[in-house]
Design a protein around this motif. Structure first.
Motif, PDB file in Angstrom:
ATOM      1  N   LEU A 297     -21.715  -4.288 -84.648  1.00 19.45           N
ATOM      2  CA  LEU A 297     -20.711  -3.310 -84.238  1.00 19.45           C
ATOM      3  C   LEU A 297     -20.749  -2.073 -85.131  1.00 19.45           C
ATOM      4  CD1 LEU A 297     -18.285  -2.675 -82.377  1.00 19.45           C
ATOM      5  CD2 LEU A 297     -16.811  -3.760 -84.095  1.00 19.45           C
ATOM      6  N   ALA A 298     -20.965  -2.254 -86.413  1.00 22.94           N
ATOM      7  CA  ALA A 298     -21.029  -1.116 -87.334  1.00 22.94           C
ATOM      8  C   ALA A 298     -22.130  -0.145 -86.920  1.00 22.94           C
ATOM      9  CB  ALA A 298     -21.264  -1.612 -88.758  1.00 22.94           C
ATOM     10  N   GLU A 299     -23.295  -0.675 -86.544  1.00 22.48           N
ATOM     11  CA  GLU A 299     -24.385   0.195 -86.085  1.00 22.48           C
ATOM     12  C   GLU A 299     -23.974   0.968 -84.836  1.00 22.48           C
ATOM     13  OE1 GLU A 299     -28.229  -1.439 -85.645  1.00 22.48           O
ATOM     14  OE2 GLU A 299     -28.162  -2.620 -87.490  1.00 22.48           O
ATOM     15  N   ARG A 300     -23.342   0.281 -83.916  1.00 27.51           N
ATOM     16  CA  ARG A 300     -22.941   0.935 -82.663  1.00 27.51           C
ATOM     17  C   ARG A 300     -21.904   2.029 -82.912  1.00 27.51           C
ATOM     18  NH1 ARG A 300     -21.495  -3.344 -78.113  1.00 27.51           N
ATOM     19  NH2 ARG A 300     -21.621  -1.427 -76.865  1.00 27.51           N
ATOM     20  N   LEU A 301     -20.975   1.775 -83.821  1.00 27.43           N
ATOM     21  CA  LEU A 301     -19.965   2.790 -84.135  1.00 27.43           C
ATOM     22  C   LEU A 301     -20.610   3.998 -84.813  1.00 27.43           C
ATOM     23  CD1 LEU A 301     -17.092   0.457 -85.353  1.00 27.43           C
ATOM     24  CD2 LEU A 301     -17.057   1.897 -83.312  1.00 27.43           C
ATOM     25  N   GLN A 302     -21.540   3.742 -85.700  1.00 24.15           N
ATOM     26  CA  GLN A 302     -22.264   4.840 -86.326  1.00 24.15           C
ATOM     27  C   GLN A 302     -23.022   5.651 -85.275  1.00 24.15           C
ATOM     28  OE1 GLN A 302     -24.752   4.802 -90.252  1.00 24.15           O
ATOM     29  NE2 GLN A 302     -26.149   4.177 -88.636  1.00 24.15           N
ATOM     30  N   ASP A 303     -23.613   4.970 -84.323  1.00 26.55           N
ATOM     31  CA  ASP A 303     -24.417   5.642 -83.305  1.00 26.55           C
ATOM     32  C   ASP A 303     -23.591   6.570 -82.420  1.00 26.55           C
ATOM     33  OD1 ASP A 303     -26.659   4.391 -84.268  1.00 26.55           O
ATOM     34  OD2 ASP A 303     -26.743   2.860 -82.690  1.00 26.55           O
ATOM     35  N   VAL A 304     -22.303   6.276 -82.241  1.00 22.99           N
ATOM     36  CA  VAL A 304     -21.475   7.157 -81.397  1.00 22.99           C
ATOM     37  C   VAL A 304     -20.757   8.223 -82.218  1.00 22.99           C
ATOM     38  CG1 VAL A 304     -21.191   5.440 -79.572  1.00 22.99           C
ATOM     39  CG2 VAL A 304     -19.469   5.583 -81.415  1.00 22.99           C
ATOM     40  N   GLY A 305     -21.030   8.296 -83.533  1.00 24.96           N
ATOM     41  CA  GLY A 305     -20.560   9.435 -84.301  1.00 24.96           C
ATOM     42  C   GLY A 305     -19.488   9.194 -85.332  1.00 24.96           C
ATOM     43  N   VAL A 306     -19.135   7.935 -85.599  1.00 25.16           N
ATOM     44  CA  VAL A 306     -18.152   7.653 -86.644  1.00 25.16           C
ATOM     45  C   VAL A 306     -18.709   8.093 -88.002  1.00 25.16           C
ATOM     46  CG1 VAL A 306     -17.126   5.737 -87.936  1.00 25.16           C
ATOM     47  CG2 VAL A 306     -16.922   5.815 -85.460  1.00 25.16           C
ATOM     48  N   LYS A 307     -17.848   8.691 -88.833  1.00 23.36           N
ATOM     49  CA  LYS A 307     -18.299   9.259 -90.111  1.00 23.36           C
ATOM     50  C   LYS A 307     -18.050   8.350 -91.308  1.00 23.36           C
ATOM     51  CE  LYS A 307     -19.693  13.062 -88.175  1.00 23.36           C
ATOM     52  NZ  LYS A 307     -21.155  13.299 -88.027  1.00 23.36           N
ATOM     53  N   ALA A 308     -17.267   7.303 -91.143  1.00 24.00           N
ATOM     54  CA  ALA A 308     -17.056   6.304 -92.195  1.00 24.00           C
ATOM     55  C   ALA A 308     -16.427   5.080 -91.542  1.00 24.00           C
ATOM     56  CB  ALA A 308     -16.168   6.829 -93.315  1.00 24.00           C
ATOM     57  N   LEU A 309     -16.654   3.935 -92.150  1.00 24.95           N
ATOM     58  CA  LEU A 309     -16.153   2.686 -91.597  1.00 24.95           C
ATOM     59  C   LEU A 309     -15.496   1.865 -92.695  1.00 24.95           C
ATOM     60  CD1 LEU A 309     -16.026   0.648 -89.213  1.00 24.95           C
ATOM     61  CD2 LEU A 309     -18.267  -0.190 -89.962  1.00 24.95           C
ATOM     62  N   THR A 310     -14.247   1.482 -92.464  1.00 18.71           N
ATOM     63  CA  THR A 310     -13.543   0.578 -93.369  1.00 18.71           C
ATOM     64  C   THR A 310     -13.499  -0.797 -92.738  1.00 18.71           C
ATOM     65  OG1 THR A 310     -12.149   2.356 -94.235  1.00 18.71           O
ATOM     66  CG2 THR A 310     -11.388   0.110 -94.590  1.00 18.71           C
TER      67      THR A 310
END
Length: 342
Positions: A155-168
């Motif tokens: 899921l982290a990869e997918r969120l990064q791929d759609v443009g998220v700039k940081a993940l907690t």
């Protein structure tokens, strides 16, 4: 650590968004003690688009709080996109999406960590929000919905791929709520995934400076977020940053010092919200400021039921007078409660 162009420096220590806790007066105290970034209480997308006063009031932020993020939650994509646009008008530094809240009334509707049962919808919602606003979008989430669906690495990869700039990432599943120990191993897997290049912020069970340093050193996270351990202990940010810089554990504030901190917090609360609401909203913090004092039950009851600010200040003076001379209490290690929402 950078969230897009927002530079938080090395090993930032961040205040978690917590409903009924991270109001403006508490954020003021955490900032005073060195929080590198803070977030508002989470805000219902439905409440925002219905112009509900409680939700709209949570958009109120000040320049003194920066850098700050506004966190929103909801289960309908269109409503979340509109809420993100409304949050952007309040001019925070980032828009944060809550996919982590495990509380039944939120998750049962498919919002918060309930969204982790529908990862495709979660990613699509995030994509549309990223495309709808100009500010950086960040996400706070959990490992998965339950032990059978710990999907965070993919899921982290997918969120990064759609443009998220940081993940907690909070190191528990939704099913765990706040039980058991947070599992940081999967947070570490996300951070050490060679495909990941956005900042990864770890969250869960950080209760002091030693644990904070351990999480940085062991898992290599870019930042840490502290939630429940801040209850009645806004100075934890100073403790952690001092320890990271020097390796020295600071002595805990004495009872008299805690009274002074509680007074400052209370003054800010009534300055921002007025006497009636300011008194009501400070009550949840008083018990935590003085947790562990012997024979405190009667005074605690008075503190959380008094309505007159003058009476409350007098009660705080009494706390300093009654318990401030106990050297064994002044030197005790103060522990925040590990209960509540984060």
């Amino acid at each position: 650590m950078k969230i897009d162009s927002l530079d938080l420096g090395e090993r930032p220590v961040i205040l978690a968004p917590m409903e009924d806790v991270t109001d403006p007066s508490f954020r003021y105290m955490c900032k005073r003690f060195g929080a590198d970034m803070m977030f508002t209480e989470f805000i219902s997308s439905d409440g925002l688009i219905r112009d509900a006063k409680k939700s709209l009031d949570k958009l109120n932020i000040s320049d003194a709080e920066r850098p700050i993020g506004i966190q929103i939650y909801g289960h309908l994509i269109d409503a979340m996109v509109e809420a993100a646009r409304m949050a952007e008008e309040a001019n925070p530094n980032v828009i944060d999406i809550n996919f982590g809240c495990p509380v039944r009334k939120v998750a049962a509707r498919g919002a918060g960590s309930g969204m982790m049962r529908e990862p495709d919808k979660l990613v699509e919602m995030t994509r549309q929000i990223v495309n709808a606003v100009k500010l950086p979008v960040t996400v706070k989430t959990r490992l998965g919905y339950d032990d059978e669906s710990r999907i965070i690495v993919e899921l982290a990869e997918r969120l990064q791929d759609v443009g998220v700039k940081a993940l907690t990432i909070h190191g528990r599943t939704r099913a765990q709520m706040y039980k058991g120990e947070a599992d940081w191993s999967l947070i570490g897997q996300v951070k050490n995934n060679q495909r990941m290049h956005i900042p990864i912020i770890g969250n869960g069970d950080i209760d002091g400076p030693v644990k904070a340093k351990e999480m940085f050193d062991r898992y290599g996270v870019d930042g840490i977020m502290i939630g429940r351990a801040t209850y009645g202990r806004p100075w934890i940010f100073k403790e952690v940053k001092h320890y990271l810089a020097s390796g020295e554990v600071l002595e805990q504030p004495s009872v008299i010092e805690r009274v002074d901190i509680a007074k400052e917090h209370f003054r800010k609360s009534i300055e921002i919200k007025g006497d009636r609401v300011g008194v009501f909203e400070i009550r949840r913090h008083f018990s935590s400021y003085f947790k562990g004092l012997p024979d405190f039950k009667e005074t605690r009851f008075k503190l959380v039921t008094a309505n007159d600010p003058i009476e409350i200040f007098q009660l705080l003076d009494f706390v300093a007078e009654r318990w401030g001379n106990f050297e064994e209490i002044k030197s005790m290690i103060y522990r925040s409660p590990l209960s509540g929402k984060e």
